[in-house]
Design a protein around this motif. Structure first.
Motif, mmCIF file in Angstrom:
data_model
loop_
_atom_site.group_PDB
_atom_site.id
_atom_site.type_symbol
_atom_site.label_atom_id
_atom_site.label_comp_id
_atom_site.label_asym_id
_atom_site.label_seq_id
_atom_site.Cartn_x
_atom_site.Cartn_y
_atom_site.Cartn_z
ATOM 1 N N SER A 209 50.438 3.373 -11.868
ATOM 2 C CA SER A 209 50.623 2.395 -10.797
ATOM 3 C C SER A 209 51.927 2.689 -10.059
ATOM 4 O O SER A 209 52.786 3.429 -10.551
ATOM 5 C CB SER A 209 50.668 0.982 -11.381
ATOM 6 N N SER A 210 52.089 2.097 -8.895
ATOM 7 C CA SER A 210 53.317 2.344 -8.120
ATOM 8 C C SER A 210 54.544 1.862 -8.880
ATOM 9 O O SER A 210 55.591 2.534 -8.877
ATOM 10 C CB SER A 210 53.222 1.674 -6.751
ATOM 11 N N ASP A 211 54.444 0.711 -9.547
ATOM 12 C CA ASP A 211 55.585 0.216 -10.323
ATOM 13 C C ASP A 211 55.911 1.165 -11.467
ATOM 14 O O ASP A 211 57.085 1.409 -11.770
ATOM 15 C CB ASP A 211 55.292 -1.178 -10.883
ATOM 16 N N ASP A 212 54.893 1.691 -12.113
ATOM 17 C CA ASP A 212 55.089 2.635 -13.206
ATOM 18 C C ASP A 212 55.730 3.925 -12.686
ATOM 19 O O ASP A 212 56.732 4.412 -13.216
ATOM 20 C CB ASP A 212 53.734 2.923 -13.855
ATOM 21 N N ALA A 213 55.164 4.478 -11.622
ATOM 22 C CA ALA A 213 55.677 5.737 -11.068
ATOM 23 C C ALA A 213 57.115 5.596 -10.591
ATOM 24 O O ALA A 213 57.929 6.516 -10.751
ATOM 25 C CB ALA A 213 54.785 6.202 -9.922
ATOM 26 N N ASP A 214 57.441 4.450 -10.027
ATOM 27 C CA ASP A 214 58.782 4.244 -9.479
ATOM 28 C C ASP A 214 59.868 4.209 -10.549
ATOM 29 O O ASP A 214 61.047 4.417 -10.237
ATOM 30 C CB ASP A 214 58.837 2.934 -8.684
ATOM 31 N N THR A 215 59.499 3.915 -11.792
ATOM 32 C CA THR A 215 60.506 3.763 -12.839
ATOM 33 C C THR A 215 60.541 4.935 -13.815
ATOM 34 O O THR A 215 61.410 4.996 -14.670
ATOM 35 C CB THR A 215 60.270 2.469 -13.635
ATOM 36 N N ARG A 216 59.624 5.881 -13.685
ATOM 37 C CA ARG A 216 59.572 7.012 -14.609
ATOM 38 C C ARG A 216 60.639 8.040 -14.289
ATOM 39 O O ARG A 216 61.008 8.259 -13.137
ATOM 40 C CB ARG A 216 58.203 7.695 -14.559
ATOM 41 N N GLY A 217 61.083 8.704 -15.346
ATOM 42 C CA GLY A 217 61.968 9.837 -15.184
ATOM 43 C C GLY A 217 61.177 11.105 -14.914
ATOM 44 O O GLY A 217 59.943 11.132 -15.013
ATOM 45 N N PRO A 218 61.870 12.193 -14.600
ATOM 46 C CA PRO A 218 61.187 13.434 -14.243
ATOM 47 C C PRO A 218 60.516 14.131 -15.413
ATOM 48 O O PRO A 218 59.703 15.027 -15.207
ATOM 49 C CB PRO A 218 62.313 14.296 -13.673
ATOM 50 N N LEU A 219 60.856 13.750 -16.650
ATOM 51 C CA LEU A 219 60.284 14.402 -17.818
ATOM 52 C C LEU A 219 59.396 13.460 -18.629
ATOM 53 O O LEU A 219 59.136 13.691 -19.816
ATOM 54 C CB LEU A 219 61.393 14.969 -18.709
ATOM 55 N N ALA A 220 58.922 12.384 -18.009
ATOM 56 C CA ALA A 220 58.064 11.439 -18.715
ATOM 57 C C ALA A 220 56.797 12.124 -19.207
ATOM 58 O O ALA A 220 56.191 12.929 -18.503
ATOM 59 C CB ALA A 220 57.710 10.269 -17.805
ATOM 60 N N VAL A 221 56.394 11.813 -20.427
ATOM 61 C CA VAL A 221 55.182 12.355 -21.037
ATOM 62 C C VAL A 221 54.174 11.218 -21.185
ATOM 63 O O VAL A 221 54.496 10.170 -21.735
ATOM 64 C CB VAL A 221 55.488 12.965 -22.419
ATOM 65 N N ASP A 222 52.967 11.430 -20.698
ATOM 66 C CA ASP A 222 51.916 10.416 -20.765
ATOM 67 C C ASP A 222 50.606 11.144 -21.041
ATOM 68 O O ASP A 222 49.976 11.668 -20.125
ATOM 69 C CB ASP A 222 51.857 9.641 -19.453
ATOM 70 N N VAL A 223 50.185 11.212 -22.311
ATOM 71 C CA VAL A 223 49.025 12.007 -22.689
ATOM 72 C C VAL A 223 48.195 11.269 -23.733
ATOM 73 O O VAL A 223 48.695 10.417 -24.469
ATOM 74 C CB VAL A 223 49.430 13.383 -23.251
ATOM 75 N N THR A 224 46.920 11.628 -23.791
ATOM 76 C CA THR A 224 46.010 11.159 -24.829
ATOM 77 C C THR A 224 45.395 12.378 -25.495
ATOM 78 O O THR A 224 45.042 13.357 -24.820
ATOM 79 C CB THR A 224 44.918 10.255 -24.237
ATOM 80 N N MET A 225 45.258 12.300 -26.808
ATOM 81 C CA MET A 225 44.805 13.457 -27.588
ATOM 82 C C MET A 225 43.900 12.985 -28.721
ATOM 83 O O MET A 225 43.909 11.801 -29.080
ATOM 84 C CB MET A 225 46.024 14.203 -28.151
ATOM 85 N N PRO A 226 43.115 13.885 -29.305
ATOM 86 C CA PRO A 226 42.312 13.503 -30.467
ATOM 87 C C PRO A 226 43.201 13.047 -31.619
ATOM 88 O O PRO A 226 44.320 13.541 -31.810
ATOM 89 C CB PRO A 226 41.563 14.792 -30.825
ATOM 90 N N LEU A 283 52.684 -4.811 -18.353
ATOM 91 C CA LEU A 283 51.708 -5.894 -18.335
ATOM 92 C C LEU A 283 50.310 -5.347 -18.042
ATOM 93 O O LEU A 283 49.332 -5.724 -18.706
ATOM 94 C CB LEU A 283 52.104 -6.937 -17.290
ATOM 95 N N GLY A 284 50.217 -4.451 -17.077
ATOM 96 C CA GLY A 284 48.928 -3.856 -16.762
ATOM 97 C C GLY A 284 48.348 -3.072 -17.929
ATOM 98 O O GLY A 284 47.145 -3.141 -18.211
ATOM 99 N N LYS A 285 49.195 -2.336 -18.620
ATOM 100 C CA LYS A 285 48.720 -1.536 -19.755
ATOM 101 C C LYS A 285 48.264 -2.414 -20.908
ATOM 102 O O LYS A 285 47.207 -2.188 -21.515
ATOM 103 C CB LYS A 285 49.833 -0.586 -20.212
ATOM 104 N N PHE A 286 49.075 -3.431 -21.232
ATOM 105 C CA PHE A 286 48.748 -4.257 -22.393
ATOM 106 C C PHE A 286 47.573 -5.198 -22.127
ATOM 107 O O PHE A 286 46.792 -5.496 -23.035
ATOM 108 C CB PHE A 286 49.978 -5.036 -22.853
ATOM 109 N N THR A 287 47.426 -5.691 -20.896
ATOM 110 C CA THR A 287 46.257 -6.520 -20.617
ATOM 111 C C THR A 287 44.981 -5.688 -20.657
ATOM 112 O O THR A 287 43.924 -6.180 -21.076
ATOM 113 C CB THR A 287 46.377 -7.242 -19.263
#
Length: 315
Positions: A209-226, A283-287
């Motif tokens: 989301s825009s709020d999420d993107a605006d607060t992330r650092g340049p090395l943020a990791v966001d992945v899903t794996m088995p 809030l968006g993620k947890f809801t």
């Protein structure tokens, strides 16, 4: 490096640009762990070790009114939940710590610094989906100045003076300063090696989301794996080392203290809306995970007091 870029959601620093892959189906190999419960137990035990290190390194104070101790009866979507709330007033200038566990589902550690220092905030969150047999990891060292990381273009550049006027030089100066102090080649290499160690990891299908993107650092990791033994071990390792990087900056506080006066005030002015955006994104993620009522309850508890005028003294 190309693979790393595909797995670091919203990456916005000195990495070379790469096209974003579409969502792929994660093919989960069987795990010898006894399902999500054992995976969560391993990850939560490692987080407890990390919290013990934090307590040993910094003079943190518990915040019982905002904690959910074991045995308190707190639940989220029917699962037992605990939250250790802390801060470290005075020179350490840690405004908020939340060590959160939702049994079998979530392990999260969030540390927000006060305005006396430029050290990034820290976020380390795991989500286990036993039905899908997946493990998601979010790691971030959140910037304390506006580098316009969320506005990074597909070619790796940022909006310049032709688009932003003189403000573009302020943003680029902030990026240069933060990349000199924090987002270094060494940290970049750690992130690259960590992501490479995750078997079958993929970025989210949808952009942040825009709020999420605006607060992330340049090395943020966001992945899903088995959800496999190897991935659980790799995630435990990455989270522990990511925290050690943050703690090293925190303990070297003299190198990152603001001068009294205007810099401290400016930091507070920057941090306040950022905390609100982080809460809105969470809030968006947890809801999405737990429904409106429990998701809102969990996001509010994990985010801490958004309007607290924390300036480094009593909290």
């Amino acid at each position: 490096m190309g693979l790393l870029l595909l797995l670091i959601a919203g990456a916005a620093s000195a990495f070379s640009p790469a096209p974003r892959l579409g969502a792929r189906v994660l093919k989960s190999s069987p795990t010898s762990l006894k399902g999500a419960a054992d995976a969560w137990a391993a990850i939560s035990a490692s987080q407890a070790d990390t919290v013990a290190k934090l307590r040993a390194a910094l003079p943190v104070s518990d915040k019982p009114d905002q904690s959910w101790p074991a045995g308190s009866g707190a639940t989220i979507a029917g699962s037992a939940a605990t939250l250790e709330a802390m801060d470290a007033p005075g020179p350490p200038n840690v405004a908020w710590v939340s060590a959160l566990n939702v049994e079998g589902k979530v392990c999260s550690l969030t540390v927000l610094n006060g305005p006396l220092t430029s050290v990034p905030h820290f976020c380390s969150r795991c989500v286990i989906d036993g039905d899908q047999n997946t493990l998601s990891l979010f790691l971030d060292w959140r910037p304390r100045a506006d580098g316009m990381y969320g506005a990074r273009k597909p070619d790796g550049s940022y909006p310049g003076p032709e688009e932003l006027g003189r403000a573009a030089f302020e943003f680029s100066g902030n990026r240069a300063e933060m990349e000199r102090k924090f987002y270094t080649p060494e940290l970049e290499s750690f992130v690259s090696a960590s992501v490479a160690s995750f078997e079958g990891a993929q970025p989210p299908a949808a952009p942040p989301s825009s709020d999420d993107a605006d607060t992330r650092g340049p090395l943020a990791v966001d992945v899903t794996m088995p959800l496999t033994d190897g991935n659980v071990a790799a995630v435990v390792r990455a989270r522990a080392q990511a925290f050690e990087s943050w703690l090293g900056w925190q303990l070297d506080r003299e190198a990152h203290l603001h001068r009294p006066g205007a810099p401290v005030n400016s930091q507070y002015v920057f941090d306040t809306p950022v905390k609100q955006k982080m809460y809105t994104a969470l809030l968006g993620k947890f809801t999405a995970l737990f429904g409106d009522a429990d998701g809102a309850k969990l996001a509010a508890a994990d985010s801490g007091p958004l309007d607290e005028a924390y300036v480094g003294g009593a909290s």
